[in-house]
Design an enzyme around this catalytic site. Structure first.
Site, PDB file in Angstrom:
ATOM      1  N   GLU A  50       0.832  -1.246  -0.081  1.00 40.70           N
ATOM      2  CA  GLU A  50      -0.066  -0.013   0.034  1.00 40.70           C
ATOM      3  C   GLU A  50       0.974   1.275  -0.110  1.00 40.70           C
ATOM      4  O   GLU A  50       0.649   2.143  -0.799  1.00 40.70           O
ATOM      5  CB  GLU A  50      -0.642  -0.054   1.147  1.00 40.70           C
ATOM      6  CG  GLU A  50      -2.124  -1.203   1.145  1.00 40.70           C
ATOM      7  CD  GLU A  50      -2.814  -0.968   2.281  1.00 40.70           C
ATOM      8  OE1 GLU A  50      -2.393  -1.427   3.220  1.00 40.70           O
ATOM      9  OE2 GLU A  50      -4.000  -0.796   2.141  1.00 40.70           O
ATOM     10  N   GLU A  92      -3.761  -9.193   3.580  1.00 38.51           N
ATOM     11  CA  GLU A  92      -4.534  -8.769   4.949  1.00 38.51           C
ATOM     12  C   GLU A  92      -5.591  -9.966   5.229  1.00 38.51           C
ATOM     13  O   GLU A  92      -5.914 -10.302   6.304  1.00 38.51           O
ATOM     14  CB  GLU A  92      -5.080  -7.602   4.913  1.00 38.51           C
ATOM     15  CG  GLU A  92      -3.945  -6.501   5.104  1.00 38.51           C
ATOM     16  CD  GLU A  92      -3.419  -6.185   3.770  1.00 38.51           C
ATOM     17  OE1 GLU A  92      -3.618  -6.666   2.557  1.00 38.51           O
ATOM     18  OE2 GLU A  92      -2.858  -5.009   3.810  1.00 38.51           O
TER      19      GLU A  92
HETATM   20  N1  3HC Z   1       4.869  -8.074  11.340  1.00 37.53           N
HETATM   21  C1  3HC Z   1       5.673  -8.506  12.497  1.00 37.53           C
HETATM   22  N2  3HC Z   1       6.413  -9.443  12.198  1.00 37.53           N
HETATM   23  C2  3HC Z   1       6.679 -10.144  11.025  1.00 37.53           C
HETATM   24  C3  3HC Z   1       5.864  -9.606   9.898  1.00 37.53           C
HETATM   25  C4  3HC Z   1       4.855  -8.673  10.101  1.00 37.53           C
HETATM   26  N3  3HC Z   1       4.296  -8.262   9.201  1.00 37.53           N
HETATM   27  N4  3HC Z   1       6.022 -10.394   8.823  1.00 37.53           N
HETATM   28  C5  3HC Z   1       6.911 -11.258   9.388  1.00 37.53           C
HETATM   29  N5  3HC Z   1       7.101 -11.131  10.587  1.00 37.53           N
HETATM   30  C6  3HC Z   1       8.190 -11.810  11.315  1.00 37.53           C
HETATM   31  C7  3HC Z   1       7.735 -13.373  11.591  1.00 37.53           C
HETATM   32  O1  3HC Z   1       7.152 -13.557  12.821  1.00 37.53           O
HETATM   33  C8  3HC Z   1       9.108 -13.872  11.823  1.00 37.53           C
HETATM   34  O2  3HC Z   1       9.631 -13.548  13.213  1.00 37.53           O
HETATM   35  P1  3HC Z   1      10.613 -14.745  14.013  1.00 37.53           P
HETATM   36  O3  3HC Z   1      11.980 -14.847  13.354  1.00 37.53           O
HETATM   37  O4  3HC Z   1      10.737 -13.691  15.399  1.00 37.53           O
HETATM   38  O5  3HC Z   1       9.662 -15.954  14.050  1.00 37.53           O
HETATM   39  C9  3HC Z   1      10.102 -13.104  10.944  1.00 37.53           C
HETATM   40  O6  3HC Z   1       9.504 -11.978  10.619  1.00 37.53           O
HETATM   41  C10 3HC Z   1      10.314 -13.701   9.687  1.00 37.53           C
HETATM   42  O7  3HC Z   1       9.197 -14.348   9.010  1.00 37.53           O
HETATM   43  P2  3HC Z   1       9.005 -15.706   8.381  1.00 37.53           P
HETATM   44  O8  3HC Z   1       9.549 -16.685   8.943  1.00 37.53           O
HETATM   45  O9  3HC Z   1       7.616 -15.859   7.940  1.00 37.53           O
HETATM   46  O10 3HC Z   1       9.942 -15.245   6.912  1.00 37.53           O
HETATM   47  P3  3HC Z   1       9.870 -15.971   5.446  1.00 37.53           P
HETATM   48  O11 3HC Z   1      11.065 -15.231   4.907  1.00 37.53           O
HETATM   49  O12 3HC Z   1       9.573 -17.226   5.432  1.00 37.53           O
HETATM   50  O13 3HC Z   1       8.644 -15.009   5.116  1.00 37.53           O
HETATM   51  C11 3HC Z   1       7.228 -12.885   4.588  1.00 37.53           C
HETATM   52  C12 3HC Z   1       8.516 -13.585   5.041  1.00 37.53           C
HETATM   53  C13 3HC Z   1       6.791 -13.580   3.251  1.00 37.53           C
HETATM   54  C14 3HC Z   1       7.368 -11.661   4.516  1.00 37.53           C
HETATM   55  C15 3HC Z   1       6.324 -13.857   5.637  1.00 37.53           C
HETATM   56  O14 3HC Z   1       6.859 -13.349   6.830  1.00 37.53           O
HETATM   57  C16 3HC Z   1       4.937 -12.906   5.503  1.00 37.53           C
HETATM   58  O15 3HC Z   1       4.165 -13.487   4.827  1.00 37.53           O
HETATM   59  N6  3HC Z   1       4.696 -11.875   6.446  1.00 37.53           N
HETATM   60  C17 3HC Z   1       3.419 -11.312   6.650  1.00 37.53           C
HETATM   61  C18 3HC Z   1       2.835 -10.638   5.586  1.00 37.53           C
HETATM   62  C19 3HC Z   1       1.736  -9.830   5.783  1.00 37.53           C
HETATM   63  O16 3HC Z   1       0.440 -10.640   6.231  1.00 37.53           O
HETATM   64  N7  3HC Z   1       1.313  -8.514   5.615  1.00 37.53           N
HETATM   65  C20 3HC Z   1       0.306  -7.769   5.933  1.00 37.53           C
HETATM   66  C21 3HC Z   1       0.331  -7.261   7.209  1.00 37.53           C
HETATM   67  S1  3HC Z   1      -1.367  -6.487   7.537  1.00 37.53           S
HETATM   68  C22 3HC Z   1      -1.174  -4.898   7.084  1.00 37.53           C
HETATM   69  O17 3HC Z   1      -0.029  -4.652   6.305  1.00 37.53           O
HETATM   70  C23 3HC Z   1      -2.008  -4.157   7.387  1.00 37.53           C
HETATM   71  C24 3HC Z   1      -2.032  -2.913   6.480  1.00 37.53           C
HETATM   72  O18 3HC Z   1      -3.149  -3.134   5.356  1.00 37.53           O
HETATM   73  C25 3HC Z   1      -2.569  -1.611   7.222  1.00 37.53           C
END
Ligand code: 3HC
Ligand code: NAI
Length: 699
Positions: free
Chosen positions: A102, A122
């Site tokens: 975004e 999301e």
């Molecule tokens: N917030 C906080 N922590 C996060 C995070 C996030 N958005 N995304 C990942 N992390 C953390 C994980 O908990 C993990 O922590 P740890 O090492 O302590 O266990 C670390 O980052 C690494 O994450 P992964 O093990 O998942 O690493 P990968 O390399 O396998 O994957 C990724 C990376 C594809 C970025 C995956 O972490 C992911 O899909 N993250 C979430 C993405 C997401 O859902 N974003 C939307 C959030 S909601 C939002 O943005 C609202 C907005 O519209 C206002």
């Protein structure tokens, strides 16, 4: 410093550095806003926003949700970026997700490395894009594509994002060099800011009824989930409201969603999945063994799916069967599975062929000599498994990991059939193994730490959610399932019909009801395993009499066209089977059970409490490392609705005192030992403590 700003000649460069995934925590939002303010005031001609580390911003900081959001909020940051009077370019590598994408949409131009992905996931967290996504994406790519993208939540590869119009340029080579060159081009050509907020939504057929039709389809595809519907509301607002009003509507919907029970549950599962592979007490510096070549013994239902899981991750697999006929049948089934996936458009023919070429077959154990990991998936018989492990001990190289996919059997005993019990571990995949994400890693008494570390890492590498389990009958998942399945049988003999039981549980959100699952798997499977048990091990005959009678009548489930239900031979459509009611009534009479009407509430309670009580026992015995591991098991292996967070999360939200009261009532009412409240549950309820308190006290 989370965010820095520096000049490269006429360009202002904003760099975000918030490992591991550059999440938009408070400090990052504040830093970006300050950098934008600086860029606004200086004489830079264009601005580039990029990230250090492995990825562009992967979204808002999920751990901040459910709490008050400190200002500047992301919409405030995005508004400042979009308002800048000089072109702003987002330079994407890794994954630009959620709030991260975004933010990129608020930039005037977007470029991405060819290996990058973008997306608005999301919905998978029970949320909706809350920083402009629902208003900007339809303006950029049209309503239909925007709805599909946001209600699906999937990641989109850079090449596809370019075709859709989500990004403007795909880069190869150095991302930074490419992005700076792009910004210089914009400056040189005098191209100014291009704001999505000023674009109009492409006219298309999406009127009121089209939204309703879309909502109806979502109701079926995403049964029980609230967020997808809310996303549709917001996209509709993008059409009916001016941009700023639409943004305000989106934001209030987002805040409401972030405080919802479903989002709390889905966020819990997000962190549970990431917590599960972490093994308590394991030395972090341990060196995992390298796994480049895998072998699977048995090309049946599970062996074929397991082989596909490795091939799908690019790891070569050798599949061993008893004879050529069995091997050919197993390989043909794998080939058919790939064809179905290609037919659904989910995989290209070339990719399917590449994956299939990684799977080779053999009937000769000598072919396993170079395997780094061997997974046994032969019949569920201790004698057969011991024979296989004895043979593996003879042929496998030193250091090879020897794993069993057993559902219930004692991994200690299997390990004892070898001279190398340190290398033996349980790797319990779930059916269909190429689809289901759960992988129970069963640590036997002597399993070496580096073996556990290796298979945990490998599990993640093949896209599974690995969860550690100790040895007991059924490990975590199947041990709990026995309690749940017992209640389905008891509810039936006491008065409920299969359709009522399955209806209650699917309305709760289970992917399938327990009796429909029985029909799908085949009622003969449970029957055969019961035959191998003593009468005492089988337990209360009321909890299997109906199932046994159906099997003895030749009603094995879907494969014979009848089980608890009848199945249409062409469409497989399910309908009630009146003969089953006669069987149920006859069994009730035989065991002196007087049938009564059971309320939906009683049915639901008994099934869930059976899972929860056993979950507490499993925790206390140390079979599971933590409550969230049990939740990950149930969501990824047993179709428990992720939006309810798993059985232990569900229990926590109900309140442990209430759960205790409910189980204790069942115990008092039935006098059955299995309803005796688990000691850990009783202790926490009596002391007014939560599962989080218990986890913290064990740390
Ligand atoms: N917030 C906080 N922590 C996060 C995070 C996030 N958005 N995304 C990942 N992390 C953390 C994980 O908990 C993990 O922590 P740890 O090492 O302590 O266990 C670390 O980052 C690494 O994450 P992964 O093990 O998942 O690493 P990968 O390399 O396998 O994957 C990724 C990376 C594809 C970025 C995956 O972490 C992911 O899909 N993250 C979430 C993405 C997401 O859902 N974003 C939307 C959030 S909601 C939002 O943005 C609202 C907005 O519209 C206002
Ligand atoms: P299956 O009967 O479909 O396949 C077993 C295969 O092993 C057969 O093809 C058989 O020919 C082969 N086989 C038997 N003995 C062999 C030997 N000595 N050497 C080589 N091949 C041999 O069984 P399924 O369902 O695949 O189960 C396999 C294992 O996986 C069992 O331990 C089962 O408990 C477990 N499991 C099964 C699940 C399921 O849903 N079917 C789920 C999770 C685990």
């Amino acid at each position: 410093m989370l965010v820095s700003y520096h000049r490269v000649n006429e360009l202002g460069v904003i760099t975000i550095d918030n490992p591991p995934v550059n999440a938009l925590s408070y400090g990052v939002r504040k830093g970006i806003l300050e950098a934008i303010t600086t860029a606004h005031a200086d004489d830079s001609k264009a601005v580039v926003i990029l990230c250090e580390g492995r990825t562009f911003i992967a979204g808002s900081d999920i751990s901040e949700f459910g709490k008050p959001i400190a200002e500047p909020s992301l919409p405030q940051v995005n508004a400042a970026i979009e308002a800048l009077a000089k072109p702003v370019v987002a330079a994407i590598h890794g994954t630009a997700l959620g709030g991260g994408f975004e933010l990129a949409l608020s930039c005037h131009y977007r470029c991405a490395l060819e290996s990058a992905f973008v997306g608005l996931p999301e919905v998978t967290l029970g949320l909706l894009p809350g920083a402009g996504g629902t208003q900007r994406v339809p303006r950029l790519i049209g309503v239909q594509a925007a709805l599909d993208m946001m209600t699906g939540g999937q990641k989109i590869a850079a090449s596809k994002a370019l075709k859709l119009g989500l990004i403007d340029r795909v880069l190869s080579g150095s991302m930074k060099d490419g992005a700076l060159a792009y910004a210089r081009e914009l400056v040189a050509s005098g191209t100014g800011p291009r704001r999505i907020r000023d674009m109009s939504i492409a006219p298309e057929s999406f009127a009121g009824e089209a939204f309703d039709a879309y909502r109806n389809r979502l109701n079926q595809r995403k049964r029980g989930q609230e967020s997808p519907q809310k996303i549709v509301d917001c996209v509709e607002a993008a059409i009916t409201m001016p941009f700023d009003e639409g943004l305000a509507y989106e934001r209030s919907s987002f805040i409401e969603r972030s405080q919802s029970e479903q989002s709390a549950a889905l966020r819990h599962i997000f962190f549970a999945e990431r917590q599960a592979p972490k093994v308590l007490g394991l030395d972090k510096n341990i060196t995992p063994r390298s796994i480049d070549q895998v072998a699977v013994i048995g090309a049946g239902t599970m062996g074929g799916g397991i082989a596909m899981s490795f091939a799908n991750a690019g790891i070569p697999v050798t599949l061993l069967e008893l004879n050529q006929g069995g091997l050919d049948a197993g390989l043909a089934l794998i080939s058919q599975n790939y064809s179905v996936t290609v037919g659904k458009g989910k995989l290209s023919e070339e990719e399917a062929a590449t994956r299939q070429a990684l799977i080779s077959g053999t009937t000769d154990y000598a072919a396993l000599a170079s395997a780094d990991l061997v997974i046994e998936a032969v019949f569920e018989s201790m004698d057969v498994k011991k024979q296989v492990f004895g043979r593996l001990d003879e042929v496998c190289k030193a250091g090879a990991i020897l794993a069993s996919n057993t559902s219930y059997l004692d991994v200690y005993e299997i390990a004892a059939a070898t001279t190398r019990p340190l290398d033996v571990v349980g790797l319990h995949f779930f059916s269909p193994a190429n689809v289901m994400r759960l992988l129970e890693v069963v640590r036997a008494e002597q399993t070496a730490d580096d073996v556990v570390a290796t298979v945990m890492r490998l599990g993640k590498r093949i896209g599974k959610v690995p969860v550690l389990a100790g040895v007991c009958f059924g490990f975590i998942g199947n041990r709990m399932l026995r309690q749940y399945a017992r209640e389905a049988q008891l509810c039936m003999i006491e008065g409920a019909e299969p359709g009522q039981i399955d209806g209650v549980l699917t309305r709760f959100g289970m992917a399938m009801g327990p009796l429909a699952v029985g029909d799908l798997a085949g009622l003969d499977i449970g029957y055969k395993s019961r035959q191998a048990l003593t009468a005492e091990q089988r337990g209360d005959p009321r909890s299997y009499a109906i199932a046994d009678t159906l099997v003895e009548m030749g009603r094995l489930g879907q494969k014979t066209g009848a089980g608890y239900y009848r199945y249409d031979s062409h469409t497989r459509a399910r309908s009630a089977n009146p003969d089953v009611l006669a069987v149920i009534k006859a069994e009730a009479e035989k065991y002196g059970v007087s049938r009564r009407a059971l309320s939906d509430e009683e049915i639901l309670n008994r099934h869930l409490m059976a899972l929860i009580n056993e979950g507490f026992r499993i925790l206390e015995e140390g079979i599971a490392q933590r409550p969230s591991d049990i939740d990950a098991v149930y969501v990824h292996g047993y179709g428990f609705p992720a939006y309810r967070g798993g059985p232990m999360f569900y229990a926590s939200r109900l309140g442990l005192d209430k759960v205790y009261g409910c189980i204790d009532d069942l115990y008092k009412r039935t006098g059955e030992a299995y309803w005796k409240p688990a000691p850990l549950l009783a202790k926490l309820a009596e002391n007014n403590q939560s599962l989080e308190d218990w986890v913290a006290s064990n740390d």
